[in-house]
Structures are given as structure tokens and as C-alpha cells.
Design a protein around this motif. Structure first.
Motif, PDB file in Angstrom:
ATOM      1  N   ASN A   1     -12.975   6.741  -6.150  1.00  0.00           N
ATOM      2  CA  ASN A   1     -13.265   5.796  -7.170  1.00  0.00           C
ATOM      3  C   ASN A   1     -12.330   4.553  -6.709  1.00  0.00           C
ATOM      4  O   ASN A   1     -11.691   4.061  -7.557  1.00  0.00           O
ATOM      5  CB  ASN A   1     -13.139   6.288  -8.408  1.00  0.00           C
ATOM      6  N   PRO A   2     -12.380   3.884  -5.527  1.00  0.00           N
ATOM      7  CA  PRO A   2     -11.394   2.722  -5.407  1.00  0.00           C
ATOM      8  C   PRO A   2     -11.839   1.299  -5.794  1.00  0.00           C
ATOM      9  O   PRO A   2     -11.006   0.610  -5.712  1.00  0.00           O
ATOM     10  CB  PRO A   2     -11.532   2.825  -3.815  1.00  0.00           C
ATOM     11  N   SER A   3     -13.142   1.062  -6.226  1.00  0.00           N
ATOM     12  CA  SER A   3     -13.546  -0.020  -6.115  1.00  0.00           C
ATOM     13  C   SER A   3     -13.186  -0.940  -7.386  1.00  0.00           C
ATOM     14  O   SER A   3     -13.085  -2.127  -7.470  1.00  0.00           O
ATOM     15  CB  SER A   3     -15.161  -0.298  -6.496  1.00  0.00           C
ATOM     16  N   ASN A   4     -12.321  -0.414  -8.448  1.00  0.00           N
ATOM     17  CA  ASN A   4     -11.778  -0.925  -9.593  1.00  0.00           C
ATOM     18  C   ASN A   4     -10.292  -1.383  -9.615  1.00  0.00           C
ATOM     19  O   ASN A   4      -9.986  -2.233  -9.963  1.00  0.00           O
ATOM     20  CB  ASN A   4     -12.302  -0.256 -10.774  1.00  0.00           C
ATOM     21  N   LEU A   5      -9.664  -0.012  -9.037  1.00  0.00           N
ATOM     22  CA  LEU A   5      -7.799  -0.160  -8.852  1.00  0.00           C
ATOM     23  C   LEU A   5      -7.689  -1.408  -8.133  1.00  0.00           C
ATOM     24  O   LEU A   5      -7.781  -1.563  -6.958  1.00  0.00           O
ATOM     25  CB  LEU A   5      -7.625   0.768  -8.259  1.00  0.00           C
ATOM     26  N   THR A   6      -6.856  -2.394  -8.779  1.00  0.00           N
ATOM     27  CA  THR A   6      -6.246  -3.525  -8.176  1.00  0.00           C
ATOM     28  C   THR A   6      -4.786  -3.483  -8.201  1.00  0.00           C
ATOM     29  O   THR A   6      -4.053  -4.381  -7.249  1.00  0.00           O
ATOM     30  CB  THR A   6      -6.592  -4.775  -8.880  1.00  0.00           C
ATOM     31  N   GLU A   7      -4.051  -2.555  -9.156  1.00  0.00           N
ATOM     32  CA  GLU A   7      -2.552  -2.577  -8.894  1.00  0.00           C
ATOM     33  C   GLU A   7      -2.319  -0.960  -9.111  1.00  0.00           C
ATOM     34  O   GLU A   7      -2.643  -0.417  -9.699  1.00  0.00           O
ATOM     35  CB  GLU A   7      -2.137  -3.279 -10.176  1.00  0.00           C
ATOM     36  N   LEU A   8      -1.202  -0.837  -7.980  1.00  0.00           N
ATOM     37  CA  LEU A   8      -0.677   0.465  -8.066  1.00  0.00           C
ATOM     38  C   LEU A   8       0.761   0.463  -7.826  1.00  0.00           C
ATOM     39  O   LEU A   8       1.309  -0.185  -6.983  1.00  0.00           O
ATOM     40  CB  LEU A   8      -1.424   1.222  -6.866  1.00  0.00           C
ATOM     41  N   ASP A   9       1.630   1.301  -8.717  1.00  0.00           N
ATOM     42  CA  ASP A   9       2.909   1.322  -8.551  1.00  0.00           C
ATOM     43  C   ASP A   9       3.568   2.557  -8.488  1.00  0.00           C
ATOM     44  O   ASP A   9       3.402   3.487  -9.148  1.00  0.00           O
ATOM     45  CB  ASP A   9       3.669   0.721  -9.800  1.00  0.00           C
ATOM     46  N   LEU A  10       4.127   3.029  -7.268  1.00  0.00           N
ATOM     47  CA  LEU A  10       4.554   4.160  -6.888  1.00  0.00           C
ATOM     48  C   LEU A  10       6.254   4.334  -6.496  1.00  0.00           C
ATOM     49  O   LEU A  10       6.689   5.032  -5.794  1.00  0.00           O
ATOM     50  CB  LEU A  10       3.828   5.191  -5.478  1.00  0.00           C
ATOM     51  N   SER A  11       6.560   3.436  -7.102  1.00  0.00           N
ATOM     52  CA  SER A  11       7.997   2.925  -6.629  1.00  0.00           C
ATOM     53  C   SER A  11       8.838   4.322  -7.082  1.00  0.00           C
ATOM     54  O   SER A  11       8.359   4.980  -8.240  1.00  0.00           O
ATOM     55  CB  SER A  11       8.623   1.777  -7.528  1.00  0.00           C
ATOM     56  N   GLU A  12      10.077   4.463  -6.791  1.00  0.00           N
ATOM     57  CA  GLU A  12      11.133   5.467  -7.043  1.00  0.00           C
ATOM     58  C   GLU A  12      10.538   6.790  -7.059  1.00  0.00           C
ATOM     59  O   GLU A  12      11.037   7.509  -8.034  1.00  0.00           O
ATOM     60  CB  GLU A  12      11.767   5.100  -8.434  1.00  0.00           C
ATOM     61  N   ASN A  13       9.565   7.211  -6.218  1.00  0.00           N
ATOM     62  CA  ASN A  13       9.239   8.346  -5.997  1.00  0.00           C
ATOM     63  C   ASN A  13       9.431   8.696  -4.560  1.00  0.00           C
ATOM     64  O   ASN A  13       9.309   7.763  -3.643  1.00  0.00           O
ATOM     65  CB  ASN A  13       7.736   8.618  -6.096  1.00  0.00           C
ATOM     66  N   LYS A  14       9.997  10.068  -4.078  1.00  0.00           N
ATOM     67  CA  LYS A  14      10.417  10.278  -2.922  1.00  0.00           C
ATOM     68  C   LYS A  14       9.176  10.635  -2.087  1.00  0.00           C
ATOM     69  O   LYS A  14       9.123  11.894  -1.435  1.00  0.00           O
ATOM     70  CB  LYS A  14      11.632  11.522  -2.905  1.00  0.00           C
ATOM     71  N   LEU A  15       8.473   9.650  -1.546  1.00  0.00           N
ATOM     72  CA  LEU A  15       7.304   9.863  -0.810  1.00  0.00           C
ATOM     73  C   LEU A  15       7.740   9.917   0.855  1.00  0.00           C
ATOM     74  O   LEU A  15       7.296  10.629   1.561  1.00  0.00           O
ATOM     75  CB  LEU A  15       6.100   8.798  -0.978  1.00  0.00           C
ATOM     76  N   GLY A  16       8.612   9.125   1.175  1.00  0.00           N
ATOM     77  CA  GLY A  16       8.889   9.274   2.568  1.00  0.00           C
ATOM     78  C   GLY A  16       8.102   8.255   3.443  1.00  0.00           C
ATOM     79  O   GLY A  16       6.823   8.208   2.905  1.00  0.00           O
ATOM     80  N   ASN A  17       8.193   8.379   4.690  1.00  0.00           N
ATOM     81  CA  ASN A  17       7.213   7.898   5.735  1.00  0.00           C
ATOM     82  C   ASN A  17       5.914   9.022   5.669  1.00  0.00           C
ATOM     83  O   ASN A  17       4.705   8.185   5.805  1.00  0.00           O
ATOM     84  CB  ASN A  17       7.941   7.827   7.108  1.00  0.00           C
TER      85      ASN A  17
END
Length: 543
Positions: free
Chosen positions: A82-98
Motif C-alpha cells: 500500500n505505497p501510494s500514500n506514504l510520503t515520510e519514513l524514519d528508520l533511523s537508529e535501527n541496525k539494518l546494515g547494508n
């Protein structure tokens, strides 16, 4: 809008929350769950919201939620559903890595993706992650934050291809990424090839030096440059680079409104050179940060003589301007009809009589909204200033006592309880009844048991578990070094942790070793690692 930031929410609370959100999803446009403990399982439950066709969520903040690479597949699948509405996403300070970042970036492959703001601050990526980002770059993206990662000069090379091709990117933050002069050539070339869209550039806390800065500043020679905000804080810039900086800014001054040169050793000579920008009638500078640049009253005199009428915010914190410097600043303030924020935090000030006079019966007080005098041992003259500002709209921040550096006094109620808020987060506040000083023995050493009780009391009132990660170290030094500090000094250090560990550790003597560890280039990641380790060793929330 639904804000549940920093509420100790775990997987256990996610089922009820997700059910509630799914029962009425069409009105919710913003959800902030940052700084909780959702983990991958909790996040998965929350993301069922995106399976609802009525979901209209535009802004999602999952910053600092113990999300790892393992949760990225679920996250990407949910967002892609459901991607058509999301305009801002914050995933900072999570250890996602490359690897985790590459999975998240599959969202950009969706033609319905409308993401405009993406924050990936401190997620443990390198140049490899930057290459993936450049290859999948979305044409709608307006703001990109890659601060506090280890991308280095090679990562900048990858990002540069993105910059050359973007027609929408307006804000780019590469703060604290170990970028040196070597990465500046390719970055400057990319910015100059497509300068008309970028309005904000943050290169703070890197290692550009004077040569690297000179290369970056070629951007201002481009007549199409529209840069409004430039942050070069803590970049090893010295007086020798100021001529180049002033010349570049003067060549194209009409757009720049915010400039941060803090924590560079400019000195009085360097500051005087920078101030020639104010002599340019096209100068539109509104916010100027010169925090900790080694200036004295001499620099203040130069500033007062060329003061620009557009300036709204001025930060001279952590300089040695003293009372004579305050006198110079007061003359500036007296004539200003635009200045709204003035910060003189830790400036060796003992007398503020000149400030009081400058704000009495002048128009300056109509405009001034915030005056920060914390970290100064001000004498009796402080009370007159308080009286002058009492009925104004100006918020005065000052030390409740000489040891309390990072807590600002907000209000005092009828029961003499003091309400504070923190400098970095005004929404974080607490009410505290200061206890009596701990028992002091014949040697002048504070009783360790009483000091411990005071620290524990502060922790309970403030409610921030990050403090616990460093309290043991603080307490150890307080006792081992036999510091002659009362309980307020102890609280001052604890509160300092909330705002800025690196700046505040110097308050307590004997913490030189800890401070050295905190100010190196890996300090912030080390702090996060220490806190994560502490969380894993904590048996329950009540500990």
C-alpha cells in the motif's frame, strides 16, 4: 496524528494497538512509535495496518525500535502492499546494515511509491549501501538523511551519481560520515551539475578541512545555486579557510539564510573575515551559529559593528566572551528589531546588567523570544533581568544552580516545585523537588549512599533509561575521586546525558577519560552499543 514516542511499548502492546488502528484507519495520517521496543515481531504486527485498503498513513516513524535486518522483508512487503500514500519514513537508529537497506529500497521499484522524506540516520551502512541507494533512487525523494553512518569518501562517490540525476532532492544530510577532502571533488562536481534544487546541505562533523571546504564552496560560484542552509560544524576549518569561505558566500549571498560554523577554530580573526558577509546588501542570513569557535569580546565587538538586520537567531555559546563581550552583544541587541533567539550558554558571564539595560524600554524585547544563559555563574544581576523578562514573551534559560548545565528552568509553582525541560527536547519535562544535600563527612566527601539515592531519584523522575547506562560510571567517579559536589551537581550530570553527553561530561571533574572516549568519531555508535548491551542485561522494565 498519533504520537506514542518513547513509551516503553513492546511487542506485547502491539496487538491491541494494531487492532485499534485497523478499526478506524481512514483518518490516521501520521504515526510516531519512535524510541520504543517493538522489535521485529512488534513491527510486523503494527504493519498489518498497511493491509487495510482504507489505510491513509502518510508519515511513519519507527526510529530506534530494535529493528534489524531480519525484519526488513516484512517491512518492505507491508509498505509495497500500500505505497501510494506514504510520503515520510524514519528508520533511523535501527541496525539494518547494508543488507537490510537493500531490502527496504525495493520500495523504490514500485511505480506507486510516493516517498518524499527518508531518514536512515545511524543504521550501520557503508559505501555498499550507498551504491544500492543510488541504483534504486526514487524521483519523488525530496529529503535524504544518511547521517552517522560509515559511508566515507567511497560512499560519497556512490551518492554523487544520485545527486547528478535527481530533479527533486532538496535536503541532503551526510553528517558524521568520515568524509575528507578526498570525497569533496566528486561531491562538488555532482552538486554543480544539478544545483538548482538543493536548498539544504549538512556536512557537519566530517573532516573536510580548509581544502575540502574550498572545493565544496565552488557550488556558490554557480549562478543557479539555491542553497539556503549550510552546515559545516566541526570540520577542522581554521582562520586560514575563512577568506575562501567569505568570498564564496559573498559571491552568491541572496539565498543563504542559515549558516553553522560551530566547533571550528576560527578565532577572532576568522570571525571578522566571515562577518564581511554582513556588509553585502544582498545578505539574507537569518540564523548564524558560532558555537565554540574560540572567540572573545574582541569578536563580539566586530559582530556588533556589522550586525545584520535580518538576523533572527544567533548562537555564541561556549566561547570566552565574558562580561565585556556581553556588553558588546547588548549594544547589538538594543538596536535589533529582528533577533528572536540569543544563546550565550557557557560564556564565562558573571554580570548581565548590560543585557537588562538593553532590553529595558527598547523595542528589542518585543521581538526576543528566547535567551539562553545556562552554564554561567551569574551573580545578583540575574534577578533584575528575570524581573524585566517576567511579563514578556521571552523564555529565559539559566542554571538553577552552578552545577546544573543542561536543564533550563521553566516555571516555579506555589509550592516551590521546579519544572524543567531539556534544551534539545522541550516536550520532555519533569517536576522535581530538590532534596537536601547529601551528608558530607569531615573530609568534605559526599556520602556515596546519599549520592546514589539522589541519582536513583533523578532517574525515577526523568524516566529515561538511557541514563542508567552511564549512571554507574558517573557515580563511580563521584565517589572514587571524592568530589566535593552536592546532589545538584549529580543531577546536572544526569540531565546533561539527556541533551548532549559529549558537551556535558566536563561538568564533573575526574571524567576526562570518559570524555575522551565520548568525543572521538565513533562515540555516538559506541553509546548506542553500550545502551543496547545494557538493555539486554536488564531483566525487567522496573529495574
Amino acid at each position: 496524528m498519533f504520537h506514542l514516542k518513547n513509551n516503553c511499548i513492546t511487542e506485547g502492546g502491539c496487538h491491541v494497538l494494531a487492532a485499534a488502528l485497523n478499526s478506524n484507519p481512514s483518518n490516521l495520517t501520521e504515526l510516531d512509535l519512535s524510541e520504543n521496543k517493538l522489535g521485529n515481531p512488534g513491527m510486523k504486527i503494527i504493519l498489518t495496518l498497511f493491509e487495510n485498503v482504507q489505510c491513509r498513513l502518510e508519515k511513519l516513524n519507527l526510529k530506534n525500535n530494535c529493528i534489524t535486518e531480519g525484519g526488513c522483508h516484512v517491512l518492505a512487503a507491508a509498505l509495497n502492499s500500500n505505497p501510494s500514500n506514504l510520503t515520510e519514513l524514519d528508520l533511523s537508529e535501527n541496525k539494518l546494515g547494508n543488507p537490510g537497506m537493500k531490502i527496504i529500497l525495493t520500495l523504490f521499484e514500485n511505480v506507486q511509491c510516493r516517498l518524499e522524506k527518508l531518514k536512515l540516520n545511524c543504521i550501520s551502512i557503508t559505501d555498499e549501501g550507498c551504491a544500492a541507494l543510488a541504483s534504486a533512487f526514487n524521483s519523488n525523494l525530496r529529503e535524504l538523511d544518511l547521517s552517522r553512518n560509515q559511508i566515507g569518501d567511497s560512499g560519497v562517490t556512490e551518492i554523487s551519481s544520485l545527486l547528478r540525476n535527481s530533479q527533486t532532492l532538496q535536503m541532503l544530510s551526510l553528517k558524521n560520515n568520515c568524509i575528507t577532502e578526498g570525497g569533496c571533488h566528486v561531491l562538488a562536481a555532482a552538486l554543480n551539475s544539478n544545483p538548482s534544487n538543493l536548498t539544504e546541505l549538512d556536512l557537519s562533523e566530517n573532516k573536510l578541512g580548509n581544502p575540502g571546504m574550498k572545493i565544496i564552496l565552488t557550488l556558490f560560484e554557480n549562478v543557479q545555486c539555491r542553497l539556503e542552509k549550510l552546515n559545516l560544524k566541526n570540520n577542522c576549518i581554521t582562520e586560514g579557510g575563512c577568506h575562501v569561505l567569505a568570498a564564496a558566500l559573498n559571491s552568491n549571498p541572496s539565498n543563504l539564510t542559515e549558516l553553522d560554523l560551530s566547533e571550528n577554530k576560527l578565532g577572532n580573526p576568522g570571525m571578522k573575515i566571515i562577518l564581511t558577509l554582513f556588509e553585502n546588501v544582498q545578505c539574507r542570513l537569518e540564523k548564524l551559529k558560532l558555537n565554540c569557535i574560540s572567540i572573545t569580546d574582541e569578536g563580539c565587538a566586530a559582530l556588533a559593528s556589522v550586525f545584520n538586520s535580518n538576523l533572527r537567531e544567533l548562537d555564541l555559546s561556549r566561547n570566552q566572551i565574558g562580561d565585556s563581550g556581553v556588553t558588546q552583544i547588548s549594544s547589538l541587541l538594543r538596536n535589533s528589531q529582528t533577533l528572536q533567539m540569543l544563546s550565550l550558554y557557557v560564556c564565562d558571564i558573571t554580570d548581565v546588567s548590560s543585557l537588562t539595560q538593553s532590553l529595558t524600554n527598547t523595542k528589542a524585547l518585543q521581538f526576543l523570544k528566547e535567551l539562553d544563559l545556562r552554564g554561567n555563574e551569574i551573580g545578583d544581576s540575574k534577578q533584575k533581568l528575570i524581573d524585566v523578562l517576567r511579563d514578556s514573551n521571552c523564555k529565559l534559560s539559566y542554571d538553577f544552580d552552578k552545577c546544573n548545565r543542561e536543564v533550563r528552568l521553566s516555571t516555579v509553582d506555589s509550592n516551590e516545585r521546579v519544572t524543567y525541560d531539556t534544551a534539545e527536547d522541550p516536550d520532555l519535562f519533569f517536576t522535581y523537588n530538590p532534596p537536601p544535600p547529601p551528608h558530607v563527612g569531615p573530609s568534605g566527601t559526599a556520602n556515596s549512599e546519599n549520592v546514589s539515592d539522589t541519582v536513583d531519584g533523578c532517574i525515577g523522575v526523568i524516566g529515561h533509561k538511557i541514563i542508567k547506562a552511564v549512571v554507574a560510571i558517573i557515580l563511580e567517579h563521584l565517589v572514587d575521586k571524592q568530589l566535593k559536589k552536592d546532589c545538584y551537581g549529580c543531577q546536572g550530570v544526569v540531565d546533561g546525558v539527556l541533551c548532549d553527553l559529549r558537551d556535558e561530561m566536563y561538568i564533573v571533574e575526574g571524567l576526562a577519560e570518559l570524555r575522551t572516549k565520548l568525543v572521538d568519531e565513533t562515540c555516538e555508535q559506541a553509546i548506542y552499543d553500550a545502551v543496547d548491551s545494557w538493555k539486554k542485561s536488564t531483566p525487567s522494565d522496573s529495574d
